[in-house]
Design a protein around this motif. Structure first.
Motif, PDB file in Angstrom:
ATOM      1  N   SER A  28       0.836  -1.206   0.000  1.00 29.41           N
ATOM      2  CA  SER A  28       0.000   0.000   0.000  1.00 29.41           C
ATOM      3  C   SER A  28       0.867   1.251   0.000  1.00 29.41           C
ATOM      4  CB  SER A  28      -0.942  -0.008   1.202  1.00 29.41           C
ATOM      5  OG  SER A  28      -0.232   0.162   2.412  1.00 29.41           O
ATOM      6  N   LEU A  29       2.007   1.193   0.713  1.00 30.16           N
ATOM      7  CA  LEU A  29       2.928   2.328   0.709  1.00 30.16           C
ATOM      8  C   LEU A  29       3.556   2.507  -0.670  1.00 30.16           C
ATOM      9  CD1 LEU A  29       4.735   1.729   4.132  1.00 30.16           C
ATOM     10  CD2 LEU A  29       3.146   3.590   3.589  1.00 30.16           C
ATOM     11  N   ALA A  30       3.980   1.407  -1.295  1.00 28.62           N
ATOM     12  CA  ALA A  30       4.601   1.482  -2.618  1.00 28.62           C
ATOM     13  C   ALA A  30       3.609   1.940  -3.679  1.00 28.62           C
ATOM     14  CB  ALA A  30       5.196   0.134  -2.999  1.00 28.62           C
ATOM     15  N   LEU A  31       2.349   1.529  -3.533  1.00 29.23           N
ATOM     16  CA  LEU A  31       1.324   1.919  -4.504  1.00 29.23           C
ATOM     17  C   LEU A  31       0.855   3.356  -4.289  1.00 29.23           C
ATOM     18  CD1 LEU A  31      -0.794  -1.373  -4.515  1.00 29.23           C
ATOM     19  CD2 LEU A  31       0.525  -0.471  -6.435  1.00 29.23           C
ATOM     20  N   GLY A  32       1.183   3.948  -3.137  1.00 29.22           N
ATOM     21  CA  GLY A  32       0.797   5.333  -2.875  1.00 29.22           C
ATOM     22  C   GLY A  32      -0.693   5.512  -2.691  1.00 29.22           C
ATOM     23  N   CYS A  33      -1.354   4.505  -2.122  1.00 29.86           N
ATOM     24  CA  CYS A  33      -2.808   4.543  -1.958  1.00 29.86           C
ATOM     25  C   CYS A  33      -3.196   4.690  -0.494  1.00 29.86           C
ATOM     26  CB  CYS A  33      -3.437   3.262  -2.512  1.00 29.86           C
ATOM     27  SG  CYS A  33      -3.342   3.115  -4.309  1.00 29.86           S
ATOM     28  N   ASP A  34      -4.387   5.241  -0.271  1.00 25.00           N
ATOM     29  CA  ASP A  34      -4.933   5.330   1.075  1.00 25.00           C
ATOM     30  C   ASP A  34      -5.156   3.916   1.602  1.00 25.00           C
ATOM     31  OD1 ASP A  34      -6.007   6.464   3.382  1.00 25.00           O
ATOM     32  OD2 ASP A  34      -8.043   6.362   2.588  1.00 25.00           O
ATOM     33  N   PHE A  35      -4.781   3.667   2.842  1.00 24.65           N
ATOM     34  CA  PHE A  35      -4.793   2.322   3.401  1.00 24.65           C
ATOM     35  C   PHE A  35      -5.428   2.336   4.784  1.00 24.65           C
ATOM     36  CE2 PHE A  35      -2.470  -0.441   6.422  1.00 24.65           C
ATOM     37  CZ  PHE A  35      -2.819  -1.693   5.924  1.00 24.65           C
ATOM     38  N   ARG A  36      -6.284   1.344   5.025  1.00 25.28           N
ATOM     39  CA  ARG A  36      -6.865   1.187   6.353  1.00 25.28           C
ATOM     40  C   ARG A  36      -6.881  -0.290   6.722  1.00 25.28           C
ATOM     41  NH1 ARG A  36     -12.007   5.415   6.787  1.00 25.28           N
ATOM     42  NH2 ARG A  36     -10.923   7.228   5.926  1.00 25.28           N
ATOM     43  N   ARG A  37      -6.657  -0.531   7.995  1.00 25.76           N
ATOM     44  CA  ARG A  37      -6.643  -1.906   8.514  1.00 25.76           C
ATOM     45  C   ARG A  37      -7.819  -2.102   9.438  1.00 25.76           C
ATOM     46  NH1 ARG A  37      -4.879  -4.394  13.189  1.00 25.76           N
ATOM     47  NH2 ARG A  37      -4.027  -6.511  12.967  1.00 25.76           N
ATOM     48  N   LEU A  38      -8.528  -3.213   9.263  1.00 28.26           N
ATOM     49  CA  LEU A  38      -9.682  -3.519  10.108  1.00 28.26           C
ATOM     50  C   LEU A  38      -9.510  -4.930  10.654  1.00 28.26           C
ATOM     51  CD1 LEU A  38     -12.403  -2.531  11.175  1.00 28.26           C
ATOM     52  CD2 LEU A  38     -13.485  -3.466   9.120  1.00 28.26           C
ATOM     53  N   GLN A  39      -9.443  -5.047  11.972  1.00 29.81           N
ATOM     54  CA  GLN A  39      -9.295  -6.351  12.613  1.00 29.81           C
ATOM     55  C   GLN A  39     -10.671  -6.992  12.750  1.00 29.81           C
ATOM     56  OE1 GLN A  39      -6.342  -7.948  13.720  1.00 29.81           O
ATOM     57  NE2 GLN A  39      -7.806  -9.647  13.813  1.00 29.81           N
ATOM     58  N   PHE A  40     -10.856  -8.140  12.113  1.00 27.09           N
ATOM     59  CA  PHE A  40     -12.136  -8.835  12.177  1.00 27.09           C
ATOM     60  C   PHE A  40     -12.182  -9.692  13.438  1.00 27.09           C
ATOM     61  CE2 PHE A  40     -12.597  -7.143   8.152  1.00 27.09           C
ATOM     62  CZ  PHE A  40     -13.806  -7.480   7.564  1.00 27.09           C
ATOM     63  N   THR A  41     -13.268  -9.559  14.202  1.00 28.28           N
ATOM     64  CA  THR A  41     -13.497 -10.314  15.429  1.00 28.28           C
ATOM     65  C   THR A  41     -14.959 -10.767  15.453  1.00 28.28           C
ATOM     66  OG1 THR A  41     -14.022  -8.265  16.612  1.00 28.28           O
ATOM     67  CG2 THR A  41     -11.738  -9.053  16.740  1.00 28.28           C
ATOM     68  N   PRO A  42     -15.306 -11.738  16.299  1.00 35.05           N
ATOM     69  CA  PRO A  42     -16.700 -12.205  16.333  1.00 35.05           C
ATOM     70  C   PRO A  42     -17.723 -11.136  16.679  1.00 35.05           C
ATOM     71  CG  PRO A  42     -15.265 -13.819  17.392  1.00 35.05           C
ATOM     72  CD  PRO A  42     -14.427 -12.603  17.113  1.00 35.05           C
ATOM     73  N   ASP A  43     -17.316 -10.085  17.416  1.00 33.95           N
ATOM     74  CA  ASP A  43     -18.279  -9.042  17.803  1.00 33.95           C
ATOM     75  C   ASP A  43     -18.287  -7.852  16.836  1.00 33.95           C
ATOM     76  OD1 ASP A  43     -15.787  -8.104  18.470  1.00 33.95           O
ATOM     77  OD2 ASP A  43     -16.347  -7.365  20.457  1.00 33.95           O
ATOM     78  N   LEU A  44     -17.547  -7.949  15.731  1.00 39.03           N
ATOM     79  CA  LEU A  44     -17.558  -6.871  14.733  1.00 39.03           C
ATOM     80  C   LEU A  44     -18.918  -6.821  14.040  1.00 39.03           C
ATOM     81  CD1 LEU A  44     -15.418  -4.833  13.475  1.00 39.03           C
ATOM     82  CD2 LEU A  44     -15.301  -6.441  11.572  1.00 39.03           C
ATOM     83  N   LEU A  45     -19.453  -5.622  13.853  1.00 38.24           N
ATOM     84  CA  LEU A  45     -20.768  -5.449  13.223  1.00 38.24           C
ATOM     85  C   LEU A  45     -20.617  -4.947  11.791  1.00 38.24           C
ATOM     86  CD1 LEU A  45     -22.640  -3.680  16.175  1.00 38.24           C
ATOM     87  CD2 LEU A  45     -22.761  -6.100  15.518  1.00 38.24           C
ATOM     88  N   PRO A  46     -21.611  -5.197  10.923  1.00 36.56           N
ATOM     89  CA  PRO A  46     -21.553  -4.656   9.560  1.00 36.56           C
ATOM     90  C   PRO A  46     -21.360  -3.148   9.527  1.00 36.56           C
ATOM     91  CG  PRO A  46     -23.288  -6.294   9.719  1.00 36.56           C
ATOM     92  CD  PRO A  46     -22.776  -6.091  11.107  1.00 36.56           C
ATOM     93  N   SER A  47     -21.980  -2.436  10.473  1.00 35.18           N
ATOM     94  CA  SER A  47     -21.846  -0.972  10.504  1.00 35.18           C
ATOM     95  C   SER A  47     -20.423  -0.546  10.843  1.00 35.18           C
ATOM     96  CB  SER A  47     -22.819  -0.371  11.520  1.00 35.18           C
ATOM     97  OG  SER A  47     -22.605  -0.916  12.813  1.00 35.18           O
ATOM     98  N   ASP A  48     -19.660  -1.419  11.511  1.00 37.73           N
ATOM     99  CA  ASP A  48     -18.258  -1.107  11.799  1.00 37.73           C
ATOM    100  C   ASP A  48     -17.416  -1.127  10.529  1.00 37.73           C
ATOM    101  OD1 ASP A  48     -18.749  -0.933  14.549  1.00 37.73           O
ATOM    102  OD2 ASP A  48     -18.486  -3.096  14.820  1.00 37.73           O
ATOM    103  N   ILE A  49     -17.951  -1.720   9.464  1.00 40.75           N
ATOM    104  CA  ILE A  49     -17.229  -1.810   8.194  1.00 40.75           C
ATOM    105  C   ILE A  49     -17.695  -0.730   7.221  1.00 40.75           C
ATOM    106  CG2 ILE A  49     -16.731  -3.284   6.198  1.00 40.75           C
ATOM    107  CD1 ILE A  49     -17.151  -5.691   8.003  1.00 40.75           C
ATOM    108  N   VAL A  50     -19.009  -0.678   6.977  1.00 40.17           N
ATOM    109  CA  VAL A  50     -19.515   0.216   5.925  1.00 40.17           C
ATOM    110  C   VAL A  50     -19.833   1.612   6.450  1.00 40.17           C
ATOM    111  CG1 VAL A  50     -20.429  -1.707   4.600  1.00 40.17           C
ATOM    112  CG2 VAL A  50     -21.903  -0.563   6.252  1.00 40.17           C
ATOM    113  N   GLY A  51     -20.152   1.731   7.755  1.00 44.69           N
ATOM    114  CA  GLY A  51     -20.525   3.019   8.323  1.00 44.69           C
ATOM    115  C   GLY A  51     -21.954   3.012   8.835  1.00 44.69           C
ATOM    116  N   MET A  52     -22.406   4.173   9.324  1.00 50.28           N
ATOM    117  CA  MET A  52     -23.743   4.266   9.910  1.00 50.28           C
ATOM    118  C   MET A  52     -24.193   5.721   9.934  1.00 50.28           C
ATOM    119  SD  MET A  52     -22.749   3.822  13.945  1.00 50.28           S
ATOM    120  CE  MET A  52     -21.477   2.593  13.648  1.00 50.28           C
ATOM    121  N   THR A  53     -25.448   5.941  10.277  1.00 49.22           N
ATOM    122  CA  THR A  53     -25.939   7.297  10.517  1.00 49.22           C
ATOM    123  C   THR A  53     -26.014   7.518  12.026  1.00 49.22           C
ATOM    124  OG1 THR A  53     -28.213   6.485  10.356  1.00 49.22           O
ATOM    125  CG2 THR A  53     -27.255   7.484   8.388  1.00 49.22           C
ATOM    126  N   VAL A  54     -25.514   8.661  12.468  1.00 50.44           N
ATOM    127  CA  VAL A  54     -25.518   8.973  13.907  1.00 50.44           C
ATOM    128  C   VAL A  54     -26.217  10.311  14.126  1.00 50.44           C
ATOM    129  CG1 VAL A  54     -23.405   7.663  14.354  1.00 50.44           C
ATOM    130  CG2 VAL A  54     -23.254  10.082  13.756  1.00 50.44           C
TER     131      VAL A  54
END
Length: 323
Positions: free
Chosen positions: A57-83
């Motif tokens: 990701s550094l060599a490609l010069g692209c925006d990068f994010r890491r998300l640790q998947f766990t059993p309590d992770l929710l779909p909204s933790d990935i795509v987002g939500m309205t607050v």
């Protein structure tokens, strides 16, 4: 702008500042990135999966994010939500970490199926839907997921539909003794990510995809791809063959592989080079095959050896771009 072959060598050079002895795997991940495909790294803990993704990701010069998947992770933790914003008394849409160029889905098989499915729309259509609002993802968008194939406790196998959305599936494997010595010498005290320079950027990657789109694929080469994929559906050791999506992946990957090696046309050797990583995760061996230690890789190798290769003639493959 420089060619895909030029950028390939530059990107490999930067990545090998951190990743030792894995040139083929680096090339295959770049092939997927140039093709717009997603990558599944299936390997043991500590083998360098996360480090490879971050370095690329550094060599490609692209925006990068890491998300640790766990059993309590929710779909909204990935795509987002309205607050609800108490200051404005209005609901606001908050984008999730999937809204990036490269998403590292670390240990993806630790999340429950409901959460895993939150990535399906993003991987296939390049968009997400949050409370009825559809948002396009940045371009390019790549999911690079990791999973541990050994542990079974608190893990959930990816469904076939999601496995098929991954362009390739790779294993880095253990390093050779000399390679491990080099790792200790250069990386023993830490990983020097600051030594990695950006070679491309999102705009360059999109331009390279345009170059790859113009690579010629002859009718003979298309027929070779179809013959190989059809053979997986007729093989007695497989209870599930590959889908037409696999044919498209071989077609697109073959064009990227050809461009990366300085050619404007695809030859059978390009298809052979990417055959196993593109196909192994898309087929399902029978129980009898597993009992006889026939792995997906061995079955695919047999199909490759048994399928007739079109005679190589440059003029045969250097035709006009296949429609």
């Amino acid at each position: 702008m420089q060619s895909a072959a030029y950028y390939t060598e530059q990107l490999i050079g930067e990545t090998e500042k951190i990743i030792v002895g894995k040139r083929r795997q680096i090339e295959l991940v770049l092939m997927a990135a140039f093709s717009g495909g997603h990558v599944l790294l299936n390997d043991l803990p500590g083998s360098g999966k996360t480090t490879l993704v971050r370095t690329l990701s550094l060599a490609l010069g692209c925006d990068f994010r890491r998300l640790q998947f766990t059993p309590d992770l929710l779909p909204s933790d990935i795509v987002g939500m309205t607050v609800f914003n108490q200051k404005t008394s209005e609901f606001e849409l908050v984008k999730g970490p999937v809204h990036t160029n490269i998403l590292l889905a670390d240990e993806i098989n630790r999340a429950i199926p409901r959460t895993q499915s939150a990535l399906l729309e993003a991987m296939e259509e390049g968009q997400t839907t949050i409370d009825g609002t559809t948002l396009p993802l940045p371009r390019p968008f790549l999911v690079m997921a990791t999973q541990n194939p050994v542990e079974r406790e608190s893990t959930f196998m990816l469904p076939a539909a999601q496995m098929d959305r991954f362009f390739i599936c790779l294993s880095l494997g253990y390093p050779e003794p000399e390679e491990e010595m080099a790792i200790l010498a250069h990386l023993g005290d830490g990983t020097p990510f600051d030594e990695v320079n950006a070679v491309t950027n999102p705009e360059t990657l999109l331009a390279l995809r345009g170059e790859i789109h113009e690579v010629a694929v002859s009718e003979a080469c298309n027929r070779y791809i179809v013959s190989l994929v059809q053979a997986t559906r007729q093989n007695a050791w497989l209870k599930q063959g590959a889908s037409p999506h696999a044919s498209r992946s071989l077609y697109q990957g073959g064009k990227a592989w050809a461009a990366m090696h300085g050619r404007a046309y695809v030859i059978p050797e390009d298809i052979k080079a990417i055959w196993e990583p593109v196909m192994a995760h898309r087929i399902v061996p029978t129980s009898e095959a597993r009992s006889q230690k026939k792995t997906a890789e061995l079955i695919l190798q047999g199909i490759l050896e048994e399928t007739a290769v079109p005679p190589y003639q440059k003029e045969l493959f250097h035709g006009s771009k296949a429609k």
